[in-house]
Design an enzyme around this catalytic site. Structure first.
Site, PDB file in Angstrom:
ATOM      1  N   HIS A 174      43.551 -48.511  83.645  1.00 20.60           N
ATOM      2  CA  HIS A 174      44.837 -47.853  83.826  1.00 20.60           C
ATOM      3  C   HIS A 174      45.714 -48.866  84.548  1.00 20.60           C
ATOM      4  O   HIS A 174      45.479 -49.157  85.699  1.00 20.60           O
ATOM      5  CB  HIS A 174      44.602 -46.652  84.748  1.00 20.60           C
ATOM      6  CG  HIS A 174      45.157 -45.364  84.279  1.00 20.60           C
ATOM      7  ND1 HIS A 174      44.592 -44.639  83.269  1.00 20.60           N
ATOM      8  CD2 HIS A 174      46.232 -44.647  84.703  1.00 20.60           C
ATOM      9  CE1 HIS A 174      45.294 -43.514  83.101  1.00 20.60           C
ATOM     10  NE2 HIS A 174      46.304 -43.510  83.959  1.00 20.60           N
ATOM     11  N   GLU A 192      42.319 -46.341  87.514  1.00 20.02           N
ATOM     12  CA  GLU A 192      43.348 -45.309  87.715  1.00 20.02           C
ATOM     13  C   GLU A 192      43.385 -44.831  89.167  1.00 20.02           C
ATOM     14  O   GLU A 192      44.435 -44.525  89.710  1.00 20.02           O
ATOM     15  CB  GLU A 192      43.034 -44.121  86.792  1.00 20.02           C
ATOM     16  CG  GLU A 192      43.977 -42.946  86.932  1.00 20.02           C
ATOM     17  CD  GLU A 192      43.680 -41.853  85.916  1.00 20.02           C
ATOM     18  OE1 GLU A 192      42.521 -41.742  85.482  1.00 20.02           O
ATOM     19  OE2 GLU A 192      44.617 -41.117  85.555  1.00 20.02           O
ATOM     20  N   ASP A 198      48.739 -45.110  78.988  1.00 16.38           N
ATOM     21  CA  ASP A 198      48.190 -45.002  80.344  1.00 16.38           C
ATOM     22  C   ASP A 198      46.758 -45.497  80.383  1.00 16.38           C
ATOM     23  O   ASP A 198      46.338 -46.139  81.326  1.00 16.38           O
ATOM     24  CB  ASP A 198      48.262 -43.551  80.835  1.00 16.38           C
ATOM     25  CG  ASP A 198      47.488 -42.581  79.937  1.00 16.38           C
ATOM     26  OD1 ASP A 198      47.367 -42.864  78.737  1.00 16.38           O
ATOM     27  OD2 ASP A 198      47.014 -41.549  80.431  1.00 16.38           O
ATOM     28  N   ARG A 239      39.958 -42.153  77.062  1.00 10.98           N
ATOM     29  CA  ARG A 239      39.697 -40.711  77.056  1.00 10.98           C
ATOM     30  C   ARG A 239      40.619 -40.014  76.037  1.00 10.98           C
ATOM     31  O   ARG A 239      41.369 -40.674  75.321  1.00 10.98           O
ATOM     32  CB  ARG A 239      39.880 -40.138  78.459  1.00 10.98           C
ATOM     33  CG  ARG A 239      41.295 -40.208  78.974  1.00 10.98           C
ATOM     34  CD  ARG A 239      41.364 -39.706  80.410  1.00 10.98           C
ATOM     35  NE  ARG A 239      42.718 -39.781  80.937  1.00 10.98           N
ATOM     36  CZ  ARG A 239      43.007 -40.066  82.197  1.00 10.98           C
ATOM     37  NH1 ARG A 239      42.027 -40.322  83.067  1.00 10.98           N
ATOM     38  NH2 ARG A 239      44.249 -40.082  82.611  1.00 10.98           N
ATOM     39  N   ASP A 240      40.593 -38.699  76.037  1.00 12.29           N
ATOM     40  CA  ASP A 240      41.424 -37.964  75.068  1.00 12.29           C
ATOM     41  C   ASP A 240      42.872 -37.909  75.587  1.00 12.29           C
ATOM     42  O   ASP A 240      43.398 -36.859  75.893  1.00 12.29           O
ATOM     43  CB  ASP A 240      40.856 -36.549  74.864  1.00 12.29           C
ATOM     44  CG  ASP A 240      40.715 -35.793  76.179  1.00 12.29           C
ATOM     45  OD1 ASP A 240      40.915 -36.400  77.252  1.00 12.29           O
ATOM     46  OD2 ASP A 240      40.408 -34.589  76.140  1.00 12.29           O
ATOM     47  N   GLU A 241      43.472 -39.072  75.705  1.00  9.08           N
ATOM     48  CA  GLU A 241      44.838 -39.155  76.203  1.00  9.08           C
ATOM     49  C   GLU A 241      45.553 -40.332  75.544  1.00  9.08           C
ATOM     50  O   GLU A 241      46.208 -40.169  74.555  1.00  9.08           O
ATOM     51  CB  GLU A 241      44.834 -39.279  77.731  1.00  9.08           C
ATOM     52  CG  GLU A 241      46.224 -39.148  78.334  1.00  9.08           C
ATOM     53  CD  GLU A 241      46.211 -38.605  79.754  1.00  9.08           C
ATOM     54  OE1 GLU A 241      45.145 -38.403  80.320  1.00  9.08           O
ATOM     55  OE2 GLU A 241      47.315 -38.399  80.290  1.00  9.08           O
TER      56      GLU A 241
HETATM   57  C1  BGC Z   1      48.126 -40.081  83.156  1.00  8.58           C
HETATM   58  C2  BGC Z   1      49.000 -40.872  84.058  1.00  8.58           C
HETATM   59  C3  BGC Z   1      50.313 -40.210  84.084  1.00  8.58           C
HETATM   60  C4  BGC Z   1      50.075 -38.919  84.749  1.00  8.58           C
HETATM   61  C5  BGC Z   1      51.283 -38.145  85.057  1.00  8.58           C
HETATM   62  C6  BGC Z   1      47.958 -38.728  83.722  1.00  8.58           C
HETATM   63  O1  BGC Z   1      47.188 -37.919  82.910  1.00  8.58           O
HETATM   64  O2  BGC Z   1      46.930 -40.719  82.905  1.00  8.58           O
HETATM   65  O3  BGC Z   1      48.850 -42.164  84.084  1.00  8.58           O
HETATM   66  O4  BGC Z   1      51.371 -40.921  84.584  1.00  8.58           O
HETATM   67  O5  BGC Z   1      49.164 -38.141  84.006  1.00  8.58           O
HETATM   68  O6  BGC Z   1      50.945 -37.084  85.759  1.00  8.58           O
END
Ligand code: BGC
Length: 915
Positions: A786, A765, A489, A493-495
């Site tokens: 994003h 995003e 995504d 960040r921490d993702e």
């Molecule tokens: C992500 C998104 C994802 C979404 C779903 C987010 O934290 O960055 O791109 O699809 O969560 O809720």
């Protein structure tokens, strides 16, 4: 004089022979399973593709012959061939399945192909040979053992030091071929005699580690000497580093480990295998003290171990390794696209921020790291920090990285000048801040190393509006930054997780910009591997969110991406291999919906991040989640019916079509009034209903009116993740290009061009990630890289430029070229490198008001060209009035002239009335 004549004649001969040579059809660009000469694959029946090039027009392949042998020279010897397809009457040149006997492990075979075409009855010449090589096909052939560091300290909130492994060995005989097969728990980098074995990064890649762990195969033949040393560094990576939120780490396990097997074939016919095992040594006292994807690397040069991966290194202080009991039957050959350092960029300026920070602007929001030349004194600590944006005041802004520290730290060992770059981390950034540096380094000493999966670029789109060109640039950079072994995504960040919804909405755009066939093929296997027993598809893949799943529009990725790959590459196999997972998912939805065929009451993300407003009378465009869920339930069920029929499952196809019809009826009864108004009067609701074909014929016009009235009333989009990709497509499909172009051209929030006018270099995003007053959206979720909203790219290529797939002949075997002019654009040009060759579609309206449309159609394909506002009477083709033959084949379809063409380059020109 005589000499000049002679030269002239020679020149004429040269020109004449070269023309003759070019007029022939040649077979080029042989690929096996989408890779050029892949080494170490485990697909038993690999598929071959090739391209034809020819200077003639209307070229079609009429037959092919493939031959396979153990060596290049055996290809032409009948008795030595492993397989010969014989002459097969067919125009198929993409994904032709190998039909020979099963190959052994670690076997290399060569193949070549020749074709017959409709221009001559003779066989063409054989192509240059290509090869593929199998990997380790049976777990029992892994004689290596997993090795790990004994007695490692327990995790205490910080990444633990990287682990260095090594062993030595001698080679006495002459080497024919040497291969390393390697993988790890954690990330690895391999060295042989002090040299990096490969330019692949982040190996072994990210998969559903407990089910599928990839190994890589490397040709190391030229690297071996008499005395050798082999070394590996292991870092935490996705395996045991921070992943997900809330400090989650060690998701897959707590121990790093290495598994490696080096097979050396000697010229005398014997072979030898060097494997990881007890005789290896390990140290965790090296310079990579911390390495974490989110937090960065801590490199202490004082701990460098000069020559650690070379012969002659004194490893007395290193410990013997411990053998780890970890399965080997989860090992799979790597199938995706390796991550590499693809390009390098230089900073465009140095800034001293109002706070006094030493910042460099790379000019592009990029993903990777910095390579930097630094001067320092022993013990000096330099910190390199990364940010996507500066705040309103112009200071370095990292709040949107949430808990990711995104900092690389270098500690000097001497008073000297060094070049530093990290190895097991990456950052998403445009701005870099240096701390601990007395004097700013010259910009020349700073390089941004851009990393991503090494997908071949396939598409270009440009037009007469610079802002739209920047949008296209941003879409492509969004893809580069987020296609890092899995489609993520966001990269900062921490993702940085493989969010399924984002990936599905972007998949067709992605497939225009880059070759994503192998990339998605690998990821789809992880989607299936992480599917839960009840059929749920997890929110992110690889799943690190502990099994959360089944969100509408997200989980549907299981059918939608295979469908995209089938559309773009004509790949039937991905439909077959994904089919069990798809049907399980459809069954899950059917169970949740129950007897009324309405999927209601479950939690979903819905039309994520749709337009919200501060107005008390209009909260924003919220589309009912039950409506969305039932719409997707219909769409995927119907798609499953289509897939079933393509892969020859007739009764399944009938079943899913019947189910789909029932869902459609239920949807209409529940969510649509008799007047065609939807329960949620939003752009997303109408786009879903119209694009998915959910409405009965007699309500289409009425619903279209509500839809277009809404767009007209707001004069802007109101859609989120699920509605956005369908919005312009659906407006164009209902004949309202004008509204689609209005949305595209809008520069204020919310729109695609708003971020562009704010200087964005990637897709954001949020529609308002940074507001006109310079303030930011909520730090909880505000990525500036994003790709989801970049899904508009598909519409740019397919509608505005006009490159479309004919689903009856997928993979661009038959191309539908149908440009849509409008929006004040004077010209548009797009190219797409299909599996058959490059397709070009470019139009312009010239100063005399003529519409000039140039197309290129690759050999072995055909195309239907729809010329907007055209009549055959005034049409010129390649500067000549349209021939009677062309006119006879053309059809007038309202204001459009439809022309059938074969391969070649054509220019259509006619007077055009600008709408
Ligand atoms: C992500 C998104 C994802 C979404 C779903 C987010 O934290 O960055 O791109 O699809 O969560 O809720």
């Amino acid at each position: 004089m005589k000499r000049t004549i002679k030269l002239f004649i020679l020149l004429l001969i040269a020109v004449a022979t070269s023309t003759v040579a070019l007029a022939k059809t040649e077979v080029v660009k042989l690929v096996t399973e989408y890779h050029e000469n892949p080494v170490g694959i485990d697909i038993q029946k690999p598929r071959f593709s090739w391209k034809l090039i020819s200077n003639a027009e209307n070229v079609m392949q009429t037959a092919y012959e493939i031959r396979v042998a153990g060596s290049k020279k055996d290809l032409s010897k009948k008795s030595k061939q492993i397989w010969n397809s014989g002459k097969v009457t067919s125009d198929k040149s993409v994904n032709v399945v190998y039909g020979g006997p099963a190959l052994k492990s670690m076997q290399r075979v060569y193949w070549q192909v020749r074709v017959w075409d409709n221009k001559s009855n003779k066989a063409g010449s054989w192509s240059n040979p290509a090869f593929w090589e199998t990997g380790i096909l049976q777990p029992k052939l892994w004689t290596a053992e997993w090795i790990t560091l004994p007695n490692e300290k327990k995790y205490n909130g910080k990444s633990r030091p990287a682990q260095y492994y090594r062993t030595g060995f001698a080679v006495a005989k002459k080497i024919k071929l040497a291969r390393i097969y390697a993988t790890s728990l954690g990330l690895y980098q391999l060295f042989l005699n002090g040299e990096k074995v490969s330019d692949q990064l982040f190996t072994p890649g990210w998969t559903s580690y407990n089910n599928r762990l990839q190994y890589q195969t490397y040709d190391v033949t030229p690297m071996l000497k008499k005395e050798n040393a082999i070394g590996a560094i292991l870092g935490d990576g996705w395996y045991r580093g921070n992943i997900g939120w809330g400090g989650q780490h060690s998701y897959y396990g707590d121990k790093l480990a290495l598994l490696l097997q080096l097979k050396i074939d000697y010229t005398d016919g014997t072979s030898e295998t060097i494997v990881t095992g007890k005789n290896w040594k390990v140290s965790n006292a090296g310079p990579v003290v911390e390495s974490d994807i989110y937090n960065g690397e801590l490199y202490d040069a004082r701990l460098e171990m000069e020559g650690w991966s070379n012969t002659g290194f004194d490893d007395k202080k290193w410990k013997p390794v411990e053998v780890l009991n970890h399965p080997k039957d989860i090992l799979v050959a790597s199938q995706g696209v390796p991550v590499k350092a693809i390009e390098e960029i230089k900073p465009i300026k140095q800034i001293t921020t109002p706070k006094g920070e030493m910042v460099f602007d790379m000019g592009q929001n990029m993903v990777g790291w910095l390579r930097i030349k630094l001067k320092g004194q022993k013990g000096d600590v330099v910190k390199i920090k990364f940010a996507e944006v500066l705040d309103k005041e112009g200071n370095f802004y990292t709040a949107n990285l949430r808990s990711a520290k995104a900092t690389d730290t270098y500690i000097f060992k001497d008073n000297n000048e060094v070049v530093y770059e990290p190895c097991f981390t990456f950052h998403g950034f445009r701005f870099v801040m240096l701390e601990g540096v007395a004097k700013a380094p010259a910009m020349d000493n700073i390089t941004g190393v851009v990393i991503h999966s090494d997908m071949k670029p396939t598409g270009t789109f440009s037009c007469s509006e610079p802002l739209i060109n920047q949008l296209q640039h941003n879409i492509q950079w969004g893809q580069k930054g987020n296609f890092l072994d899995v489609p993520t995504d966001c990269p900062q960040r921490d993702e940085r997780l493989g969010w399924t919804g984002d990936a599905q909405v972007f998949s067709m755009t992605a497939a225009f910009n880059f070759d994503v066939a192998a990339f998605y093929t690998k990821w789809m296997k992880d989607i299936a591997a992480d599917q839960l027993p009840d059929g749920k598809i997890t929110h992110v893949v690889p799943d690190v969110l502990k099994g959360g799943g089944a969100a509408t529009g997200w989980a549907d990725v299981v059918a939608i991406i295979p469908w995209s790959v089938y559309n773009v590459y004509g790949d039937k196999r991905i439909l077959e291999t994904s089919y069990p997972a798809i049907t399980k998912w459809v069954k899950y939805m059917a169970n949740r919906a129950g007897d009324d065929y309405l999927w209601t009451g479950d939690p979903h993300f819905g039309d994520w991040l749709a337009f919200a407003s501060n107005r008390s009378d209009y909260p924003g465009a919220t589309t009912d989640k039950d409506l969305i869920a039932t719409a997707y339930f219909y769409y995927t069920t119907n798609l499953t019916g289509k897939i079933a029929s393509i892969i020859g499952k007739k009764s399944d196809a009938d079943y899913y079509k019947e189910q789909a019809a029932k869902i459609k009826a239920a949807f209409n009864a529940e969510f649509v009034t008799t007047n065609g108004r939807l329960m949620s009067n939003t752009q997303t609701a109408y786009a879903l209903a119209l694009a998915f074909g959910l409405l009965p014929d007699d309500l289409v016009d009425k619903a279209t009116k509500y839809f277009t009235d809404d767009v007209t009333k707001f004069k802007h989009l109101t859609t989120g993740f699920l509605g956005t990709p369908l919005l312009c497509k659906t407006l164009s499909a209902v004949g309202r290009d004008d509204l689609a172009f209005m949305l595209l051209n809008r520069k204020g929030y919310p729109s695609w061009l708003y971020p562009v006018t704010e200087g964005a270099t990637t897709i954001w995003e949020r529609w308002d990630g940074q507001k006109p007053d310079g303030s930011f959206q909520d730090t909880g979720m505000n990525s500036f890289n994003h790709y989801a909203y970049g899904a508009i790219g598909e519409w740019l290529y397919s509608y505005v430029a006009g490159i479309n797939i004919d689903i009856e002949k997928p993979g661009y075997k038959h191309i539908l070229l149908s440009p849509h002019a409008g929006g004040g654009l004077d010209s548009v040009s797009a190219t797409f490198m299909s599996m058959y060759g490059e397709i070009k579609s470019a139009w312009k309206i010239d100063d005399d008001g003529m519409f000039v449309y140039t197309v290129e159609v690759p050999a072995n394909t055909t195309a239907t060209v729809t010329l907007p506002e055209a009549y055959s009477g005034s049409l010129k083709v390649n500067s000549e009035p349209a021939t009677d033959e062309l006119k006879a084949k053309a059809t007038q379809n309202d204001n459009n002239l439809v022309v059938e063409i074969g391969s070649g380059r054509y220019e259509f020109k006619y007077p055009y009335e600008v709408r």
